[in-house]
Scaffold this active site. Structure first.
Site, mmCIF file in Angstrom:
data_model
loop_
_atom_site.group_PDB
_atom_site.id
_atom_site.type_symbol
_atom_site.label_atom_id
_atom_site.label_comp_id
_atom_site.label_asym_id
_atom_site.label_seq_id
_atom_site.Cartn_x
_atom_site.Cartn_y
_atom_site.Cartn_z
ATOM 1 C CG HIS A 115 -2.023 0.995 1.318
ATOM 2 N ND1 HIS A 115 -2.035 2.238 0.995
ATOM 3 C CD2 HIS A 115 -3.463 0.616 1.604
ATOM 4 C CE1 HIS A 115 -3.315 2.837 1.160
ATOM 5 N NE2 HIS A 115 -4.067 1.803 1.658
ATOM 6 C CD GLU B 121 -3.338 0.761 -1.923
ATOM 7 O OE1 GLU B 121 -3.956 -0.464 -1.455
ATOM 8 O OE2 GLU B 121 -4.122 1.915 -1.812
#
Lengths: 286, 292
Positions: free
Chosen positions: A160, A260
């Site tokens: 992320h 991400e």
């Protein structure tokens, strides 16, 4: 907390009440990695701007996820389904072991392993999770999952990454032209046309296999290469959502964008007993 | 101040057990043992140097010299080495010691106060009693400068490779008093302070109050308590009680409550405007993003 012997470029830093972290001072870069979550939260190649973004509102309190850097979402992405609890899985708030620390003229390589009891404590089947972080002019991240149980397991995962863009109004994300995406805010599917500019809340899942993403901003151009990844997520909370986010200043949305590297949603992975899978990302300034 | 042998030994024990506010590679420190007889011998041998000490930082280094000196596996210690490159002094390192290989040890002794009602976990919210020093600034200095002094200059001290660096900042953190200043007996003070520190899982060691609150406490406290103003070297442990040390100094100061010449409790007293000024300083600096 288990730590192998450290190379001369790496030190373990502990501040009272805060998360211990590894400080990497290599001729090619400066980095900081918290042992909680094996979480890279600072990465700056030498003579270049800070590349990843971490909120100044983060208090580095043990047990709380760090808002910024590269949180590891595993074995699920987003909200949990019963009987599991917590958003984005349980490994980003667990303390990892550092099992190896190697250095060369080009980089420092840190290898982390999630202690076995973390899986059991979270009612997750026996697994092995290894995270390899190589910091030099660029940053290479690899997450290896192995199913050590006698039943198949399904995982979704995301690296992320929060990137520093200095000014979101003058930032552009490219690499998804003609790519299909699901707008997570509406649930509808669209096809991307041209570059992505962000002037409102964005939460999109792109079905883009092993793609490369460029992030242009006043600071320069970052190239992010997704490997062994079937999907990528582009996220910026914009004004309203920022106000409700923990460890996030109201105006933080102006200086960051999340891209991400992921295997989520319909791209989740099923691992048979004994099977291994890898996901990786490589990023640096162009 | 003539430091007694008893205080010197107590201070060595304090140094070994004191809270660590910040560290680099602390896990590399050997397990430390203390032998009182050996410390007595050290005191006698170095009595002139020990009694000459006036600054807490330097005194703290003497304590650590005594501690390292009696660790069996350490076979060489060098202290206070100036690092000079091209006739320019880059700084001074506290200790180099050899335990199979060479280690560079940097030390600091610090006392920080949090001005907020609820103590913060942000290191930039811990400020020195003079409102000059801050935990994050000192930590960053130790990371960015002091611990790096030998990384590329190890040959200047006769080493063939960089030593392993260890940095240790020890000290005490004081949180804002809430009700202790209203106490009438030592017992009341101690139980209120215990309750306050317990609220925060005893992560903090002591409390601070303003001069105004201290004056209220002086008035309300039972007369069997005498107030003693600690010399800076007594911020670790009390020496023998000096009779002249009874006049209230200008804050900040550490005050020790005595009952029959015995320490019952201690705490820090700040100027009345310290809280406001330190919050102002923190707010001004919060515009600069500080990460750890």
């Amino acid at each position: 907390m288990n730590i192998c012997s450290l190379s001369s470029f790496v030190t373990l830093v502990e501040v009272a009440d805060q998360l211990p972290y590894l400080d990497i001072q290599h001729p090619k870069c400066h980095g900081k990695v918290a042992l909680q979550g094996a979480h890279l939260f600072h990465f700056q190649p030498t003579n270049k701007p800070e590349l990843i973004w971490t909120s100044s509102a983060v208090d580095f309190k043990p047990g709380t996820a760090i808002r910024g850097g590269v949180p590891i979402c595993w074995p699920w992405f987003g909200g949990a389904t019963a009987p599991f609890k917590g958003a984005h899985g349980f490994v980003r708030t667990a303390t990892w072991d550092l099992i190896s620390c190697e250095q060369s003229k080009e980089s420092v390589q840190l290898t982390f392993a999630l202690p076995a009891n973390v899986f059991a404590n979270n009612n997750w089947p026996k697994s092995k999770l290894t995270y390899v972080l190589t910091l030099g002019e660029q940053c290479q991240i690899e997450l290896l999952s192995e199913n050590l149980s006698d039943q198949p397991i399904t995982i979704s995962q995301a690296l992320h990454s929060y990137f520093n863009v200095a000014d979101i109004n003058n930032a552009q994300v490219s690499g998804f032209d003609q790519c299909q995406y699901k707008d997570m805010l509406t649930g509808q599917t669209h096809t991307q046309s041209g570059n992505i500019t962000i002037d409102q809340e964005v939460d999109r899942l792109y079905w883009a296999q092993d793609s490369a993403t460029d992030i242009k901003s006043p600071l320069g151009e970052i190239r992010l290469t997704h490997q062994q990844s079937q999907s990528a997520i582009v996220w910026n909370p914009w004004i309203e959502k920022s106000i409700g986010l923990s460890n996030f200043n109201n105006d933080d949305y102006k200086t960051m964008v999340c891209i991400e590297t992921a295997n989520v949603d319909s791209d989740q992975i099923e691992l048979s007993p004994g099977e291994t899978s890898k996901i990786s990302a490589l990023f640096g300034w162009l | 101040m003539k430091i007694t042998q008893q205080k010197f030994i107590k201070d060595c024990q304090w140094a070994v057990n004191a809270p660590v506010l910040f560290s680099i590679n602390k896990y590399q420190l050997p397990k430390l043992t203390l032998d009182e007889t050996v410390l007595e011998g050290f005191y006698q041998q170095h009595i002139d140097n020990i009694q000459r000490q006036t600054r807490l930082g330097h005194y703290f280094e003497v304590l650590w010299f005594a501690i390292l000196n009696q660790q069996h596996h350490i076979d060489a210690i060098k202290q206070s080495l100036a690092i000079t490159v091209d006739k320019k002094t880059l700084g001074e390192i506290d200790f180099l010691y050899r335990l199979k290989r060479w280690f560079h040890l940097e030390l600091a002794i610090k006392f920080y106060l949090c001005p907020y009602e609820v103590p913060s976990t942000f290191s930039q919210h811990w400020v020195g009693p003079n409102n000059i020093d801050r935990l994050d600034l000192k930590s960053n200095r130790m990371i960015d400068h002091q611990s790096k002094l030998l990384l590329n200059n190890f040959q200047t001290v006769g080493l063939n490779e960089p030593p392993t660096t260890i940095a240790l900042m020890q000290g005490v953190r004081f949180i804002k008093d809430v009700h202790c200043f209203e106490s009438q007996t030592a017992q009341q003070f101690l139980s209120k302070r215990h309750a306050l520190l317990l609220q925060f899982d005893q992560r903090f060691q002591n409390i601070w109050m303003s001069l105004y609150q201290y004056k209220l406490l002086q008035r309300s406290m039972h007369h069997n308590i005498k107030w003693y103003y600690a010399h800076k070297l007594e911020w670790l442990t009390l020496n023998s009680v000096a009779p002249h040390n009874k006049v209230c100094p200008l804050p900040p100061f550490m005050v020790i409550a005595l009952n029959n010449q015995t320490e019952v409790f201690r705490f820090m007293v700040t100027a009345d405007n310290w809280q406001q000024e330190s919050i102002h300083t923190i707010d001004q600096l919060s515009n600069n993003k500080v990460l750890l």
